[in-house]
Design an enzyme around this catalytic site. Structure first.
Site, PDB file in Angstrom:
ATOM      1  CD  GLU A  40      49.753  57.011  49.669  1.00  0.00           C
ATOM      2  OE1 GLU A  40      48.586  57.057  50.047  1.00  0.00           O
ATOM      3  OE2 GLU A  40      50.582  57.932  49.800  1.00  0.00           O
ATOM      4  CG  ASP A  75      46.659  48.015  40.388  1.00  0.00           C
ATOM      5  OD1 ASP A  75      47.261  47.537  41.367  1.00  0.00           O
ATOM      6  OD2 ASP A  75      45.546  48.566  40.495  1.00  0.00           O
ATOM      7  CE  LYS A 189      43.708  33.273  37.075  1.00  0.00           C
ATOM      8  NZ  LYS A 189      44.190  33.552  38.404  1.00  0.00           N
TER       9      LYS A 189
END
Ligand code: IMP
Length: 211
Positions: A40, A75, A189
């Site tokens: 989680e 992340d 990019k």
């Protein structure tokens, strides 16, 4: 030395292989390494969530290989100043997991329709965490994860534009290009992106750590 990257995303893996390729040729996804961590992500920052993923994956990878292993995770997300930093760490689930990005982008543009140019600042953020597992030692003996964090600064556009990239790219304007990050090429990019920069910074940290 082996690198395991805690992702199932093929595009991320390709980019990671390009950037980390001169540290080692052995860069495995979780699936290729036979580890299936899905913790989680309940941290309160990009750094914490990257560390949670890398640590969970490192625990499963412990003892599997005879050589040193570096377990990495990232992340990332979009921070919009006019929305108080939202969607931030909630970027993937913002406005609902089942809402398409086309819809999410339209809703964001609508929310920002009266926001003047100077207040439309935004940035993509990426944190990368790496747990170094020395050969033959348990994850519990690995030190704290190494962390890097980088941003790509820009503004929220007034219209959706471009078909490259993914997610929020079509509304993210790069002022120095006069185009959104969905209108520049993947190579352009990668050279300036939050993820590209955070991965290259991690490559240098690992070089020092493993020297
Ligand atoms: P994750 O780090 O893979 O969990 O990505 C988080 C979310 O942030 C993605 O699902 C996208 O919504 C958003 N995001 C992160 N990086 C980018 C990017 O380079 N372009 C567009 N959206 C991004």
């Amino acid at each position: 030395m082996k690198i395991i990257f805690a992702t199932g995303n093929e595009n991320k893996l390709r980019e990671i292989r390009e950037i980390m390729g001169d540290l080692t040729e052995e860069i495995l996804s979780m699936k290729e390494a036979g580890v299936a961590a899905d913790p989680e992500e309940n941290g309160s920052s990009f750094e914490e969530n990257a560390a949670i993923k890398a640590t969970a994956c490192a625990e499963l990878a412990t003892g599997k290989y005879a050589e040193d292993v570096v377990v990495m995770a990232d992340d990332s997300g979009l921070e919009i100043d006019a929305l108080g930093g939202e969607p931030g760490i909630y970027s993937a689930r913002y406005l609902g997991h089942d809402t398409s990005y086309d819809e999410k982008n339209r809703i964001i543009l609508e929310r920002l329709k009266d926001v003047p140019e100077e207040d439309r600042g935004a940035r993509f953020v990426c944190a990368v965490a790496a747990v170094v597992l020395p050969a033959g030692k348990p994850a519990a003996e690995a030190g704290e994860p190494l962390i890097t964090r980088e941003t790509m600064e820009g503004r929220i556009a007034h219209e959706i534009a471009g078909a490259n990239g993914f997610g929020y790219d079509p509304i993210f304007l790069l002022p120095e290009y006069g185009r959104t990050s969905a209108e520049i090429s993947p190579d352009e990019k990668n050279a300036i992106s939050h993820r590209g920069k955070a991965l290259r910074a991690m490559r240098e940290k690992l070089r020092e750590e493993l020297a």
